[in-house]
Scaffold this motif. Structure first.
Motif, mmCIF file in Angstrom:
data_model
loop_
_atom_site.group_PDB
_atom_site.id
_atom_site.type_symbol
_atom_site.label_atom_id
_atom_site.label_comp_id
_atom_site.label_asym_id
_atom_site.label_seq_id
_atom_site.Cartn_x
_atom_site.Cartn_y
_atom_site.Cartn_z
ATOM 1 N N VAL A 74 41.114 5.162 23.471
ATOM 2 C CA VAL A 74 41.668 5.274 24.821
ATOM 3 C C VAL A 74 40.550 5.034 25.820
ATOM 4 C CG1 VAL A 74 42.852 6.758 26.476
ATOM 5 C CG2 VAL A 74 43.395 6.941 24.031
ATOM 6 N N ALA A 75 40.758 4.073 26.734
ATOM 7 C CA ALA A 75 39.752 3.736 27.741
ATOM 8 C C ALA A 75 40.200 4.235 29.108
ATOM 9 C CB ALA A 75 39.529 2.228 27.775
ATOM 10 N N THR A 76 39.385 5.071 29.729
ATOM 11 C CA THR A 76 39.707 5.541 31.080
ATOM 12 C C THR A 76 38.837 4.877 32.147
ATOM 13 O OG1 THR A 76 38.274 7.479 30.757
ATOM 14 C CG2 THR A 76 40.634 7.753 30.330
ATOM 15 N N GLY A 77 37.963 3.946 31.734
ATOM 16 C CA GLY A 77 37.183 3.142 32.669
ATOM 17 C C GLY A 77 37.791 1.763 32.814
ATOM 18 N N ALA A 78 37.297 1.010 33.786
ATOM 19 C CA ALA A 78 37.875 -0.302 34.097
ATOM 20 C C ALA A 78 37.500 -1.353 33.070
ATOM 21 C CB ALA A 78 37.405 -0.751 35.479
ATOM 22 N N ILE A 79 38.387 -2.349 32.905
ATOM 23 C CA ILE A 79 38.122 -3.540 32.104
ATOM 24 C C ILE A 79 38.075 -4.736 33.056
ATOM 25 C CG2 ILE A 79 39.151 -2.537 30.021
ATOM 26 C CD1 ILE A 79 41.648 -4.241 30.553
ATOM 27 N N PRO A 80 37.675 -5.933 32.590
ATOM 28 C CA PRO A 80 37.471 -7.058 33.515
ATOM 29 C C PRO A 80 38.653 -7.417 34.403
ATOM 30 C CG PRO A 80 36.384 -7.535 31.450
ATOM 31 C CD PRO A 80 37.146 -6.246 31.245
ATOM 32 N N THR A 81 39.874 -7.285 33.914
ATOM 33 C CA THR A 81 41.018 -7.626 34.768
ATOM 34 C C THR A 81 41.170 -6.658 35.938
ATOM 35 O OG1 THR A 81 42.470 -6.421 33.231
ATOM 36 C CG2 THR A 81 42.344 -8.825 32.994
ATOM 37 N N GLN A 82 40.456 -5.534 35.885
ATOM 38 C CA GLN A 82 40.472 -4.565 36.982
ATOM 39 C C GLN A 82 39.189 -4.587 37.804
ATOM 40 O OE1 GLN A 82 41.133 -1.516 34.000
ATOM 41 N NE2 GLN A 82 43.064 -0.934 34.980
ATOM 42 N N GLN A 83 38.072 -4.926 37.165
ATOM 43 C CA GLN A 83 36.776 -4.863 37.828
ATOM 44 C C GLN A 83 36.266 -6.231 38.275
ATOM 45 O OE1 GLN A 83 33.511 -3.216 35.472
ATOM 46 N NE2 GLN A 83 32.837 -2.010 37.222
ATOM 47 N N VAL A 84 36.787 -7.292 37.675
ATOM 48 C CA VAL A 84 36.337 -8.653 38.008
ATOM 49 C C VAL A 84 37.419 -9.450 38.726
ATOM 50 C CG1 VAL A 84 35.603 -10.875 37.055
ATOM 51 C CG2 VAL A 84 34.655 -8.753 36.136
ATOM 52 N N ASP A 85 38.592 -9.533 38.143
ATOM 53 C CA ASP A 85 39.627 -10.432 38.667
ATOM 54 C C ASP A 85 40.007 -10.153 40.121
ATOM 55 O OD1 ASP A 85 39.472 -11.483 36.169
ATOM 56 O OD2 ASP A 85 41.541 -11.073 35.586
ATOM 57 N N PRO A 86 40.183 -8.903 40.551
ATOM 58 C CA PRO A 86 40.494 -8.680 41.966
ATOM 59 C C PRO A 86 39.283 -8.838 42.880
ATOM 60 C CG PRO A 86 40.465 -6.589 40.796
ATOM 61 C CD PRO A 86 40.261 -7.649 39.767
ATOM 62 N N VAL A 87 38.084 -8.628 42.326
ATOM 63 C CA VAL A 87 36.872 -8.593 43.137
ATOM 64 C C VAL A 87 36.328 -9.987 43.445
ATOM 65 C CG1 VAL A 87 34.446 -7.842 43.146
ATOM 66 C CG2 VAL A 87 36.246 -6.281 42.351
ATOM 67 N N VAL A 88 36.385 -10.900 42.472
ATOM 68 C CA VAL A 88 35.775 -12.222 42.647
ATOM 69 C C VAL A 88 36.349 -12.992 43.842
ATOM 70 C CG1 VAL A 88 35.606 -14.525 41.610
ATOM 71 C CG2 VAL A 88 34.840 -12.512 40.334
ATOM 72 N N PRO A 89 37.672 -13.056 44.055
ATOM 73 C CA PRO A 89 38.169 -13.739 45.262
ATOM 74 C C PRO A 89 37.625 -13.123 46.545
ATOM 75 C CG PRO A 89 39.953 -13.426 43.701
ATOM 76 C CD PRO A 89 38.790 -12.629 43.188
ATOM 77 N N TRP A 90 37.444 -11.806 46.561
ATOM 78 C CA TRP A 90 36.845 -11.163 47.729
ATOM 79 C C TRP A 90 35.392 -11.615 47.898
ATOM 80 C CZ3 TRP A 90 32.625 -8.118 48.602
ATOM 81 C CH2 TRP A 90 32.547 -7.504 49.858
ATOM 82 N N VAL A 91 34.654 -11.718 46.783
ATOM 83 C CA VAL A 91 33.263 -12.163 46.842
ATOM 84 C C VAL A 91 33.171 -13.578 47.405
ATOM 85 C CG1 VAL A 91 31.255 -12.829 45.441
ATOM 86 C CG2 VAL A 91 32.407 -10.646 45.009
ATOM 87 N N THR A 92 34.016 -14.492 46.897
ATOM 88 C CA THR A 92 33.929 -15.877 47.369
ATOM 89 C C THR A 92 34.327 -16.010 48.836
ATOM 90 O OG1 THR A 92 36.171 -16.348 46.543
ATOM 91 C CG2 THR A 92 34.315 -16.840 45.068
ATOM 92 N N SER A 93 35.211 -15.133 49.299
ATOM 93 C CA SER A 93 35.648 -15.196 50.704
ATOM 94 C C SER A 93 34.662 -14.535 51.660
ATOM 95 C CB SER A 93 37.020 -14.522 50.854
ATOM 96 O OG SER A 93 38.012 -15.217 50.147
ATOM 97 N N ASN A 94 33.899 -13.550 51.151
ATOM 98 C CA ASN A 94 33.075 -12.745 52.046
ATOM 99 C C ASN A 94 31.565 -12.869 51.827
ATOM 100 O OD1 ASN A 94 35.061 -10.753 53.600
ATOM 101 N ND2 ASN A 94 35.831 -10.990 51.509
#
Length: 391
Positions: free
Chosen positions: A142-162
């Motif tokens: 059981v994982a209670t920390g983030a995986i890439p679809t939660q820590q990378v996928d939403p963040v990268v578009p924000w990084v490229t825009s900002n």
């Protein structure tokens, strides 16, 4: 769904780790034994104490009420030394000698892999609190920390825009940074960005000069660091000494910064996490207040500690719902409970036993220790195309 607030009612004197028999779940003993694998020495010792403290806080709060279904929680703590051998040996001891009902803890991938190699074979539950590269698919994990679809996928578009579209990556040389680099590269491609280069350094590296010289030569828009533990402290100091203008995205947090960095050194850096102390919820304010009352008014919290606190509470809810500590019964109940966590409500997705949790970008404040929430992406499901525990 049932919540912690609905399940645990009433009081009772605090009898942490004692075996006071109360009416409750069917039991062979008067305690629920929780084995903790904690890196209190080695590379990740800088984070180990906060991890342990968050488990202790959760256990003490539960014991001050009704324990778990009337049974007091007993924590059995082992130092895995941030090594594979240590993780394996301590997991075997916890299950074979201490007869714990569940194992929790660990920070970097080698600790997780070593522990899981023992727990999965024994068909015993293992709750892992740290954000990681994904790829595990076990009914008993059981994982209670983030995986890439939660820590990378939403963040990268924000990084490229900002922040910018070209990214240089440096990381410690093990599975989390390497697999996260794959995820970042794929996400950047979808967002119109690119990775200009990626370099990985062995544990214990003291000279990151070659990496930062590459940054000067390649001139990326962003530096994305995944150098961990004490090594990460050294690389941030060197990043500043090179007087680089590119913003840095990295795995730092308030615990690392306060414990190891001079004032102001991390100011202006960014980090994607599922938890920040600045989150403005009643649950988080209470979490911080209770943690500091117990462990010191200046102590900091991070996403790993919060995920540990959440994991123990989710386990308690599931055991109470199941009426048993039998692993298969707890697993069946786990996806039916929800916890009002400091970051916001969370639950376990039964398709992969990963946590549905929140995703944030934090920006380090001018003092170099605290973080402001720069962007909230809300609650994000843990998508794992290669794992479906329902099939």
């Amino acid at each position: 769904m049932i919540s912690r607030r609905k399940v645990l009612k009433g009081g009772g004197a605090l009898a942490a780790f004692a075996g006071i028999g109360l009416p409750g779940i069917a039991r062979a003993s008067d305690t629920v034994k929780i084995g903790l694998t904690i890196p209190t020495t080695g590379l990740q010792a800088i984070l180990g104490q906060t991890l342990l403290n968050c488990y202790q806080l959760a256990a003490e709060q539960l014991n001050a009420k009704n324990g778990i279904g009337g049974r007091k929680i007993e924590l059995v703590v082992e130092d895995n030394q941030t090594t594979t051998k240590g993780a394996v040996d301590k997991a075997r001891k916890l299950l074979g000698q201490d007869k714990v009902d569940v194992i929790m803890g660990g920070i970097i991938s080698l600790e997780r892999a070593g522990t899981l190699s023992v727990t999965a074979k024994a068909k015993k539950l293992y709750f892992y609190p740290t954000f990681f590269e994904g790829g595990e698919c076990s009914r008993y994990f059981v994982a209670t920390g983030a995986i890439p679809t939660q820590q990378v996928d939403p963040v990268v578009p924000w990084v490229t825009s900002n922040l910018g579209k070209s990214v240089y990556i440096l990381g410690s040389d093990y599975s989390w940074p390497r697999k996260m680099t794959d995820a970042i590269t794929a996400a950047l491609g979808k967002a119109g960005g690119r990775v200009v280069a990626a370099d990985f350094y062995p544990f214990g590296t003291q000279d990151f000069g070659p990496a930062f010289q590459r940054v000067k030569d390649l001139k990326p828009d962003v530096v994305w660091s995944m150098v961990v533990g004490n090594d990460g402290v050294g690389q941030l100091k060197q990043y500043r000494s090179f007087d680089l203008k590119q913003p840095m995205v990295g795995p730092a947090d308030e615990v690392i910064n306060m414990a190891a960095l001079p004032k102001g050194l991390a100011a202006g850096t960014y980090a994607p996490q599922s938890y920040w102390m600045a989150i403005d919820t009643p649950a988080n304010k209470a979490f911080i207040k209770n943690f500091r009352s117990r462990f010191g008014e200046e102590r900091m919290l991070n996403s790993i500690g919060e995920a540990a606190y959440n994991g123990l509470n989710l386990y308690a809810l599931a055991v109470e719902k199941a009426g048993s500590v039998e692993d298969d019964k707890v697993i069946a109940a786990l996806s039916t409970v929800e916890f009002d966590a400091p970051q916001g409500p969370i639950r376990i997705d039964p398709s992969n036993n990963c946590c549905v949790l929140n995703s944030y970008v934090g920006k380090c404040a001018e003092d170099g220790w605290h973080y402001e929430v720069t962007k909230s992406f809300g609650q994000i499901a843990p998508v794992t195309p290669d794992c479906n525990l329902r099939s």
